[in-house]
Scaffold this motif. Structure first.
Motif, PDB file in Angstrom:
ATOM      1  N   SER A  25      -6.172   1.322   5.241  1.00 31.37           N
ATOM      2  CA  SER A  25      -4.766   1.885   4.862  1.00 31.37           C
ATOM      3  C   SER A  25      -3.881   0.810   4.443  1.00 31.37           C
ATOM      4  O   SER A  25      -4.527  -0.495   5.025  1.00 31.37           O
ATOM      5  CB  SER A  25      -4.165   2.778   6.108  1.00 31.37           C
ATOM      6  OG  SER A  25      -3.914   2.146   7.261  1.00 31.37           O
ATOM      7  N   ASP A  55       2.239   8.273   2.594  1.00 31.74           N
ATOM      8  CA  ASP A  55       2.680   9.219   3.654  1.00 31.74           C
ATOM      9  C   ASP A  55       4.208   9.380   3.346  1.00 31.74           C
ATOM     10  O   ASP A  55       4.943   8.460   3.134  1.00 31.74           O
ATOM     11  CB  ASP A  55       2.357   8.605   5.137  1.00 31.74           C
ATOM     12  CG  ASP A  55       3.038   9.278   6.073  1.00 31.74           C
ATOM     13  OD1 ASP A  55       4.006   9.341   6.520  1.00 31.74           O
ATOM     14  OD2 ASP A  55       2.052  10.155   6.818  1.00 31.74           O
ATOM     15  N   GLY A 110      -8.909   9.670   6.402  1.00 37.37           N
ATOM     16  CA  GLY A 110      -8.435   8.798   7.394  1.00 37.37           C
ATOM     17  C   GLY A 110      -9.351   7.456   7.865  1.00 37.37           C
ATOM     18  O   GLY A 110      -9.178   6.990   8.604  1.00 37.37           O
ATOM     19  N   TRP A 119      -6.262   9.194  -2.344  1.00 36.44           N
ATOM     20  CA  TRP A 119      -5.129   8.299  -1.788  1.00 36.44           C
ATOM     21  C   TRP A 119      -3.689   8.784  -2.029  1.00 36.44           C
ATOM     22  O   TRP A 119      -3.444   9.258  -3.218  1.00 36.44           O
ATOM     23  CB  TRP A 119      -5.252   6.934  -2.261  1.00 36.44           C
ATOM     24  CG  TRP A 119      -6.477   6.348  -1.797  1.00 36.44           C
ATOM     25  CD1 TRP A 119      -7.975   6.344  -2.754  1.00 36.44           C
ATOM     26  CD2 TRP A 119      -6.834   5.368  -0.929  1.00 36.44           C
ATOM     27  NE1 TRP A 119      -8.751   5.490  -2.232  1.00 36.44           N
ATOM     28  CE2 TRP A 119      -8.262   5.175  -1.121  1.00 36.44           C
ATOM     29  CE3 TRP A 119      -6.298   4.625   0.046  1.00 36.44           C
ATOM     30  CZ2 TRP A 119      -8.848   3.988  -0.212  1.00 36.44           C
ATOM     31  CZ3 TRP A 119      -6.813   3.757   1.064  1.00 36.44           C
ATOM     32  CH2 TRP A 119      -8.164   3.497   0.870  1.00 36.44           C
ATOM     33  N   HIS A 126      -0.087  -0.650   5.409  1.00 36.39           N
ATOM     34  CA  HIS A 126       1.286  -0.134   5.846  1.00 36.39           C
ATOM     35  C   HIS A 126       2.157  -1.774   6.024  1.00 36.39           C
ATOM     36  O   HIS A 126       1.459  -2.755   5.759  1.00 36.39           O
ATOM     37  CB  HIS A 126       0.998   0.414   7.262  1.00 36.39           C
ATOM     38  CG  HIS A 126       0.133  -0.404   8.497  1.00 36.39           C
ATOM     39  ND1 HIS A 126       0.715  -1.558   9.014  1.00 36.39           N
ATOM     40  CD2 HIS A 126      -1.175  -0.292   8.770  1.00 36.39           C
ATOM     41  CE1 HIS A 126      -0.129  -2.004   9.869  1.00 36.39           C
ATOM     42  NE2 HIS A 126      -1.101  -1.065   9.889  1.00 36.39           N
ATOM     43  N   ASP A 159       3.163   4.596   4.220  1.00 36.00           N
ATOM     44  CA  ASP A 159       1.917   4.099   4.456  1.00 36.00           C
ATOM     45  C   ASP A 159       0.908   4.556   3.361  1.00 36.00           C
ATOM     46  O   ASP A 159       0.941   5.823   3.204  1.00 36.00           O
ATOM     47  CB  ASP A 159       1.155   4.221   5.681  1.00 36.00           C
ATOM     48  CG  ASP A 159       2.285   3.206   6.735  1.00 36.00           C
ATOM     49  OD1 ASP A 159       3.106   2.843   6.367  1.00 36.00           O
ATOM     50  OD2 ASP A 159       2.035   3.660   7.769  1.00 36.00           O
ATOM     51  N   ASN A 215      -4.961  -2.472   6.975  1.00 30.26           N
ATOM     52  CA  ASN A 215      -5.340  -2.267   8.118  1.00 30.26           C
ATOM     53  C   ASN A 215      -6.685  -1.527   8.051  1.00 30.26           C
ATOM     54  O   ASN A 215      -6.809  -0.327   7.519  1.00 30.26           O
ATOM     55  CB  ASN A 215      -4.678  -1.215   8.925  1.00 30.26           C
ATOM     56  CG  ASN A 215      -4.802  -1.027  10.618  1.00 30.26           C
ATOM     57  OD1 ASN A 215      -5.659  -1.555  10.901  1.00 30.26           O
ATOM     58  ND2 ASN A 215      -3.958  -0.023  11.031  1.00 30.26           N
ATOM     59  N   GLN A 216      -7.834  -2.297   8.326  1.00 27.50           N
ATOM     60  CA  GLN A 216      -9.300  -1.733   8.342  1.00 27.50           C
ATOM     61  C   GLN A 216      -9.799  -1.785   9.689  1.00 27.50           C
ATOM     62  O   GLN A 216     -10.407  -3.089   9.776  1.00 27.50           O
ATOM     63  CB  GLN A 216     -10.087  -2.351   7.246  1.00 27.50           C
ATOM     64  CG  GLN A 216     -11.492  -1.753   7.055  1.00 27.50           C
ATOM     65  CD  GLN A 216     -12.064  -2.181   5.700  1.00 27.50           C
ATOM     66  OE1 GLN A 216     -11.458  -3.103   4.844  1.00 27.50           O
ATOM     67  NE2 GLN A 216     -13.287  -1.873   5.542  1.00 27.50           N
ATOM     68  N   ARG A 251      -2.835   5.748   2.491  1.00 29.68           N
ATOM     69  CA  ARG A 251      -4.055   6.176   3.447  1.00 29.68           C
ATOM     70  C   ARG A 251      -4.709   6.890   2.438  1.00 29.68           C
ATOM     71  O   ARG A 251      -4.376   7.685   1.302  1.00 29.68           O
ATOM     72  CB  ARG A 251      -3.717   6.899   4.393  1.00 29.68           C
ATOM     73  CG  ARG A 251      -2.546   6.257   5.373  1.00 29.68           C
ATOM     74  CD  ARG A 251      -2.206   7.118   6.558  1.00 29.68           C
ATOM     75  NE  ARG A 251      -1.060   6.518   7.401  1.00 29.68           N
ATOM     76  CZ  ARG A 251      -1.274   5.704   8.458  1.00 29.68           C
ATOM     77  NH1 ARG A 251      -2.246   5.296   8.792  1.00 29.68           N
ATOM     78  NH2 ARG A 251      -0.323   5.283   8.834  1.00 29.68           N
ATOM     79  N   HIS A 252      -5.935   6.975   2.923  1.00 27.80           N
ATOM     80  CA  HIS A 252      -7.083   7.859   2.380  1.00 27.80           C
ATOM     81  C   HIS A 252      -7.171   9.070   2.923  1.00 27.80           C
ATOM     82  O   HIS A 252      -6.867   9.251   4.232  1.00 27.80           O
ATOM     83  CB  HIS A 252      -8.609   7.235   2.442  1.00 27.80           C
ATOM     84  CG  HIS A 252      -9.513   7.998   1.376  1.00 27.80           C
ATOM     85  ND1 HIS A 252     -10.562   8.888   1.941  1.00 27.80           N
ATOM     86  CD2 HIS A 252      -9.792   7.886   0.276  1.00 27.80           C
ATOM     87  CE1 HIS A 252     -11.312   9.475   0.969  1.00 27.80           C
ATOM     88  NE2 HIS A 252     -11.010   8.762  -0.086  1.00 27.80           N
ATOM     89  N   ARG A 253      -7.145  10.349   2.256  1.00 28.77           N
ATOM     90  CA  ARG A 253      -7.207  11.514   3.022  1.00 28.77           C
ATOM     91  C   ARG A 253      -8.364  11.710   3.941  1.00 28.77           C
ATOM     92  O   ARG A 253      -8.061  12.624   4.877  1.00 28.77           O
ATOM     93  CB  ARG A 253      -7.431  12.679   1.901  1.00 28.77           C
ATOM     94  CG  ARG A 253      -8.679  12.535   1.349  1.00 28.77           C
ATOM     95  CD  ARG A 253      -9.086  13.611   0.014  1.00 28.77           C
ATOM     96  NE  ARG A 253      -9.990  13.388  -0.758  1.00 28.77           N
ATOM     97  CZ  ARG A 253     -10.438  13.803  -2.040  1.00 28.77           C
ATOM     98  NH1 ARG A 253      -9.506  14.274  -2.743  1.00 28.77           N
ATOM     99  NH2 ARG A 253     -11.372  13.461  -2.839  1.00 28.77           N
TER     100      ARG A 253
END
Length: 458
Positions: A82, A67, A78, A64, A84, A72, A104-105, A74-76
């Protein structure tokens, strides 16, 4: 391979009836497991699923990162989820505009309970499952509780037991199958497929699973932090077995209730804009948490997890950590002998359909302490004044896979007919009408679904 002929309905399953569900609800001891056997099984699973969860700095998250441009998280891969920033303008509630982090899922997970007949009594296949955010480790979960990233094995872990029963249910075996939302203030348009599937004698309980009657599950629902959120939302989708709720009498007609929901969705306005997490006003980004400048609402934190009984034995991830314990209450009254519940049309930024029906009261009182009395949540004072006489008052955990130690006091209070409606956002809805609304997507929010499951357990 695409089948060339239509599937044949299964002859190996017995679908539940109102009478058999009522019998299952009445069976609080016995069945496959006695009360003593059930307690021993839960204690054994707690010992077997010992889990270590430690707070860590964001820099120590594995896979993780923030950005560089937006901030944001995020997991590598994608996948998974995430975190945000979100800018919100809304005509619902005392604050018209604000900014906040949100999870955001977008993928749709599966929450499913298998139902099997034992000597004419339906039993539910429940799972003892530990989650990193649970306050007490193991809680009672559905048969299947999996995000799409999990069951597609993005994490490289083991397969999810019983998954194919829900991804490809036999024709004639579906008891319930509906898309339902999760917390609209913490998730952006998050949905899960809530399913109940009847299965045959070929389905047996694995090591972390047990066949329980509806009465046994209902009894556990009255214990603090034992039946998890995912199990509660699926239980709410179970067909209503209570004959008294089948009466045709109701304060409002079905058409009037549907029209009211449609009007609230058409008239409420909620606008959301994705913004970078690092650009979210009123929130501070530190080494160990993203937190509100007044210390309210919630924080985003990072944890490291080790578990001997999960698909993956060790991992790290972000979690949302609420500040304060929520108070979520449902008023119940009888109109011509028919139970009705007082629901509120709520607009939350993460809802797909703008408005869903929530309970009478849904708040964390600490978050309103800085506001004047006129801007306090509707019915808060009435709930506090009547709480001592509640017929249900239990502290329950929210989803432990995304939230750290998130808890609400869930309260059901029976009231007399003299309780006035404070606005057009509220309606008395019969339990038969609730049962009908739960057959369709996005009508009752996750807090209301928990309280409906709690009310039925009584």
């Amino acid at each position: 391979m695409t089948p060339t002929t239509a599937p044949v309905p299964s002859r190996s399953v017995r679908m539940p009836t109102a009478a058999s569900l009522a019998a299952s609800a009445a069976a609080v001891d016995g069945g496959v497991l006695s009360r003593a056997d059930l307690a021993a099984w839960l204690e054994d699973r707690r010992r077997a699923q010992a889990q270590r969860v430690e707070r860590i700095p964001f820099a120590e998250l594995d896979g993780w990162s923030f950005d560089d441009l937006t901030g944001d998280l995020r997991h590598r891969s994608g996948r998974f989820f995430s975190v945000h920033g979100l800018r919100v303008s809304s005509d619902f509630g005392p604050v018209p505009t604000w900014e906040q982090p949100i999870i955001n899922q977008p993928e749709i997970g599966i929450l499913g309970i298998a139902l099997r007949d034992f000597d004419g009594i339906p039993h539910l296949l429940m799972q003892a499952k530990s989650e990193p955010g649970n306050v007490n480790g193991v809680q009672l979960s559905p048969t299947v509780q999996a995000t799409k990233s999990n069951y597609m094995r993005v994490h490289g872990g083991s397969e999810v037991p019983y998954l194919d029963r829900f991804r490809r249910p036999e024709l004639g075996s579906v008891v319930a199958d509906v898309l339902q939302s999760e917390q609209g203030s913490w998730f952006l348009r998050k949905r899960n497929r809530n399913m109940i599937i009847a299965v045959g004698a070929d389905v047996e309980a694995g090591e972390d699973f047990a066949w329980l009657t509806l009465g046994q599950v209902n009894a556990l629902l009255r214990e603090e932090n034992l039946v998890n959120m995912d199990a509660r939302t699926v239980l709410s989708c179970m067909p209503d077995w209570q004959a008294q709720a089948r009466a045709v009498e109701a304060v409002h007609s079905d058409a009037d209730i549907r029209s009211w929901i449609t009007r609230r969705r058409a008239e409420h306005e909620v606008r959301v804009t994705a913004i970078g997490l690092s650009k979210t006003g009123g929130w501070n980004m530190g080494d160990t948490e993203v937190s509100h400048e007044r210390g309210q609402h919630f924080s985003i934190v990072a944890v490291d997890v080790a578990s001997a009984r999960r698909e993956v034995r060790a991992w790290s991830q972000p979690l949302l950590k609420p500040h304060g314990t929520g108070l979520t209450a449902l008023f119940v009254r009888r109109w011509r002998g028919v139970p009705h519940v007082l629901l509120r049309a709520r607009a939350e930024p993460g809802f797909v359909s703008v408005v869903e029906l929530g309970p009478t009261l849904q708040c964390t009182p600490e978050n309103y302490a800085h506001l004047p009395a006129g801007l306090q949540p509707a019915y808060l004072d009435e709930v506090l004044a009547r709480r001592a006489g509640a017929v249900y008052d239990v502290k329950l955990s929210e989803e432990g896979g995304r939230f750290l130690h998130a808890q609400n006091h869930y309260v059901v209070i029976e009231v007399d007919d003299d309780l006035p409606l404070v606005s057009d956002e509220f309606r008395w809805v019969s339990l038969r009408q609730v049962d009908e609304l739960l057959r369709y997507d996005h009508h009752l929010n996750v807090q209301a679904r928990t309280l409906i499951a709690a009310w039925r357990s009584l």
